[in-house]
Design a protein around this motif. Structure first.
Motif, PDB file in Angstrom:
ATOM      1  N   SER A  91       0.084  -5.575  15.610  1.00 25.03           N
ATOM      2  CA  SER A  91       0.890  -5.933  16.781  1.00 25.03           C
ATOM      3  C   SER A  91       2.277  -5.303  16.703  1.00 25.03           C
ATOM      4  O   SER A  91       2.963  -5.192  17.717  1.00 25.03           O
ATOM      5  CB  SER A  91       1.013  -7.449  16.904  1.00 25.03           C
ATOM      6  OG  SER A  91       1.726  -7.970  15.804  1.00 25.03           O
ATOM      7  N   ASN A  92       2.687  -4.885  15.495  1.00 26.47           N
ATOM      8  CA  ASN A  92       3.992  -4.268  15.315  1.00 26.47           C
ATOM      9  C   ASN A  92       3.893  -3.374  14.072  1.00 26.47           C
ATOM     10  O   ASN A  92       3.763  -3.865  12.961  1.00 26.47           O
ATOM     11  CB  ASN A  92       5.066  -5.346  15.130  1.00 26.47           C
ATOM     12  CG  ASN A  92       6.460  -4.790  15.027  1.00 26.47           C
ATOM     13  OD1 ASN A  92       6.656  -3.610  14.714  1.00 26.47           O
ATOM     14  ND2 ASN A  92       7.445  -5.639  15.267  1.00 26.47           N
ATOM     15  N   ARG A  93       3.990  -2.099  14.242  1.00 25.08           N
ATOM     16  CA  ARG A  93       3.793  -1.147  13.148  1.00 25.08           C
ATOM     17  C   ARG A  93       4.812  -1.312  12.023  1.00 25.08           C
ATOM     18  O   ARG A  93       4.605  -0.837  10.919  1.00 25.08           O
ATOM     19  CB  ARG A  93       3.807   0.276  13.684  1.00 25.08           C
ATOM     20  CG  ARG A  93       2.673   0.475  14.695  1.00 25.08           C
ATOM     21  CD  ARG A  93       2.214   1.882  14.897  1.00 25.08           C
ATOM     22  NE  ARG A  93       1.986   2.684  13.727  1.00 25.08           N
ATOM     23  CZ  ARG A  93       0.836   2.749  13.041  1.00 25.08           C
ATOM     24  NH1 ARG A  93      -0.169   1.992  13.390  1.00 25.08           N
ATOM     25  NH2 ARG A  93       0.705   3.566  12.027  1.00 25.08           N
ATOM     26  N   CYS A  94       5.874  -2.001  12.282  1.00 26.44           N
ATOM     27  CA  CYS A  94       6.895  -2.218  11.264  1.00 26.44           C
ATOM     28  C   CYS A  94       6.345  -3.030  10.081  1.00 26.44           C
ATOM     29  O   CYS A  94       6.836  -2.921   8.970  1.00 26.44           O
ATOM     30  CB  CYS A  94       8.082  -2.938  11.897  1.00 26.44           C
ATOM     31  SG  CYS A  94       9.518  -3.049  10.822  1.00 26.44           S
ATOM     32  N   PHE A  95       5.283  -3.833  10.295  1.00 24.32           N
ATOM     33  CA  PHE A  95       4.710  -4.673   9.250  1.00 24.32           C
ATOM     34  C   PHE A  95       3.559  -3.999   8.498  1.00 24.32           C
ATOM     35  O   PHE A  95       3.040  -4.560   7.536  1.00 24.32           O
ATOM     36  CB  PHE A  95       4.216  -5.987   9.858  1.00 24.32           C
ATOM     37  CG  PHE A  95       5.330  -6.841  10.409  1.00 24.32           C
ATOM     38  CD1 PHE A  95       6.052  -7.674   9.581  1.00 24.32           C
ATOM     39  CD2 PHE A  95       5.654  -6.790  11.754  1.00 24.32           C
ATOM     40  CE1 PHE A  95       7.070  -8.460  10.080  1.00 24.32           C
ATOM     41  CE2 PHE A  95       6.676  -7.566  12.264  1.00 24.32           C
ATOM     42  CZ  PHE A  95       7.391  -8.403  11.427  1.00 24.32           C
ATOM     43  N   ASP A  96       3.164  -2.826   8.905  1.00 20.37           N
ATOM     44  CA  ASP A  96       1.996  -2.155   8.310  1.00 20.37           C
ATOM     45  C   ASP A  96       2.178  -1.875   6.818  1.00 20.37           C
ATOM     46  O   ASP A  96       1.301  -2.172   6.010  1.00 20.37           O
ATOM     47  CB  ASP A  96       1.692  -0.846   9.037  1.00 20.37           C
ATOM     48  CG  ASP A  96       1.197  -1.068  10.457  1.00 20.37           C
ATOM     49  OD1 ASP A  96       1.095  -2.235  10.886  1.00 20.37           O
ATOM     50  OD2 ASP A  96       0.923  -0.062  11.139  1.00 20.37           O
ATOM     51  N   ARG A  97       3.300  -1.299   6.449  1.00 21.02           N
ATOM     52  CA  ARG A  97       3.503  -0.918   5.053  1.00 21.02           C
ATOM     53  C   ARG A  97       3.528  -2.137   4.132  1.00 21.02           C
ATOM     54  O   ARG A  97       2.939  -2.119   3.050  1.00 21.02           O
ATOM     55  CB  ARG A  97       4.791  -0.115   4.907  1.00 21.02           C
ATOM     56  CG  ARG A  97       4.994   0.355   3.493  1.00 21.02           C
ATOM     57  CD  ARG A  97       6.143   1.291   3.358  1.00 21.02           C
ATOM     58  NE  ARG A  97       6.265   1.671   1.947  1.00 21.02           N
ATOM     59  CZ  ARG A  97       7.204   2.421   1.482  1.00 21.02           C
ATOM     60  NH1 ARG A  97       8.109   2.924   2.297  1.00 21.02           N
ATOM     61  NH2 ARG A  97       7.261   2.704   0.208  1.00 21.02           N
ATOM     62  N   SER A  98       4.182  -3.202   4.546  1.00 19.93           N
ATOM     63  CA  SER A  98       4.232  -4.419   3.737  1.00 19.93           C
ATOM     64  C   SER A  98       2.824  -4.986   3.524  1.00 19.93           C
ATOM     65  O   SER A  98       2.490  -5.446   2.436  1.00 19.93           O
ATOM     66  CB  SER A  98       5.117  -5.457   4.424  1.00 19.93           C
ATOM     67  OG  SER A  98       5.116  -6.658   3.721  1.00 19.93           O
ATOM     68  N   SER A  99       1.991  -4.909   4.535  1.00 18.74           N
ATOM     69  CA  SER A  99       0.628  -5.427   4.442  1.00 18.74           C
ATOM     70  C   SER A  99      -0.230  -4.590   3.501  1.00 18.74           C
ATOM     71  O   SER A  99      -0.938  -5.135   2.643  1.00 18.74           O
ATOM     72  CB  SER A  99      -0.014  -5.466   5.830  1.00 18.74           C
ATOM     73  OG  SER A  99       0.730  -6.286   6.693  1.00 18.74           O
ATOM     74  N   THR A 100      -0.175  -3.282   3.629  1.00 19.55           N
ATOM     75  CA  THR A 100      -1.000  -2.424   2.768  1.00 19.55           C
ATOM     76  C   THR A 100      -0.529  -2.486   1.312  1.00 19.55           C
ATOM     77  O   THR A 100      -1.349  -2.466   0.400  1.00 19.55           O
ATOM     78  CB  THR A 100      -1.014  -0.968   3.256  1.00 19.55           C
ATOM     79  OG1 THR A 100       0.320  -0.479   3.350  1.00 19.55           O
ATOM     80  CG2 THR A 100      -1.723  -0.845   4.589  1.00 19.55           C
ATOM     81  N   ARG A 101       0.766  -2.610   1.103  1.00 16.06           N
ATOM     82  CA  ARG A 101       1.271  -2.723  -0.278  1.00 16.06           C
ATOM     83  C   ARG A 101       0.815  -4.031  -0.924  1.00 16.06           C
ATOM     84  O   ARG A 101       0.509  -4.064  -2.114  1.00 16.06           O
ATOM     85  CB  ARG A 101       2.788  -2.614  -0.297  1.00 16.06           C
ATOM     86  CG  ARG A 101       3.253  -1.197   0.034  1.00 16.06           C
ATOM     87  CD  ARG A 101       4.715  -1.071  -0.104  1.00 16.06           C
ATOM     88  NE  ARG A 101       5.040  -1.170  -1.544  1.00 16.06           N
ATOM     89  CZ  ARG A 101       6.227  -0.977  -2.043  1.00 16.06           C
ATOM     90  NH1 ARG A 101       7.230  -0.677  -1.245  1.00 16.06           N
ATOM     91  NH2 ARG A 101       6.454  -1.071  -3.325  1.00 16.06           N
ATOM     92  N   ALA A 102       0.774  -5.098  -0.160  1.00  7.10           N
ATOM     93  CA  ALA A 102       0.308  -6.378  -0.701  1.00  7.10           C
ATOM     94  C   ALA A 102      -1.163  -6.285  -1.089  1.00  7.10           C
ATOM     95  O   ALA A 102      -1.557  -6.721  -2.173  1.00  7.10           O
ATOM     96  CB  ALA A 102       0.519  -7.489   0.324  1.00  7.10           C
ATOM     97  N   VAL A 103      -1.983  -5.699  -0.232  1.00  8.13           N
ATOM     98  CA  VAL A 103      -3.419  -5.581  -0.489  1.00  8.13           C
ATOM     99  C   VAL A 103      -3.683  -4.747  -1.738  1.00  8.13           C
ATOM    100  O   VAL A 103      -4.591  -5.051  -2.522  1.00  8.13           O
ATOM    101  CB  VAL A 103      -4.137  -4.984   0.742  1.00  8.13           C
ATOM    102  CG1 VAL A 103      -5.539  -4.540   0.409  1.00  8.13           C
ATOM    103  CG2 VAL A 103      -4.178  -5.987   1.866  1.00  8.13           C
TER     104      VAL A 103
END
Length: 134
Positions: A91-103
């Protein structure tokens, strides 16, 4: 001070009062005819199971006033590591990197097929980012 009565001593026990008595019971143990095939009912196969899930950090630069989400797809190796994380929807590309790094920091018990660890592909998870309440 009042004097309390002492409880009476227990009655003396004789050998006859201790032994169990069963009158009129005779017979042997029953013979049960039972066979079981345990190997036919046990299935050691299982899907990949999460062991460690580290939540993503809310990025300071991504302040939002609404709830945001990121859908991430990834693969799990036979060793239980996460590889190939990719954002499927956001919904907001700004959160993409934080999500992939957590995974990438997650650990799994691998998928088991025929007693052997196998890769598990296309695991999907969703991260939801709540706005900070002031």
């Amino acid at each position: 001070r009042p004097v309390l009565d002492q409880p009476p001593p227990p009655p003396p026990q004789t050998r006859d009062s201790i032994d169990a008595k069963i009158d009129g019971v005779t017979g042997g143990l029953p013979d049960f005819q039972f066979e079981s095939n345990i190997t036919g009912t046990f299935n050691p196969d299982r899907d990949a199971q999460p062991l460690v899930r580290i939540p993503p950090q809310y990025p300071d630069r991504c302040r939002s006033s609404k709830v945001e989400y990121v859908l991430v797809e990834f693969d799990v190796t036979p060793e239980g590591s996460v590889v190939n994380p990719r954002v499927v929807e956001s919904s907001n590309r700004c959160f993409d990197r934080s999500s992939t790094r957590a995974v990438q920091r997650w650990k799994y018990a691998p998928k088991i097929v025929d007693g052997e660890p196998r890769p598990r592909q296309n695991v999907v998870t969703q991260f939801t980012y709540q706005p900070a309440e002031d």
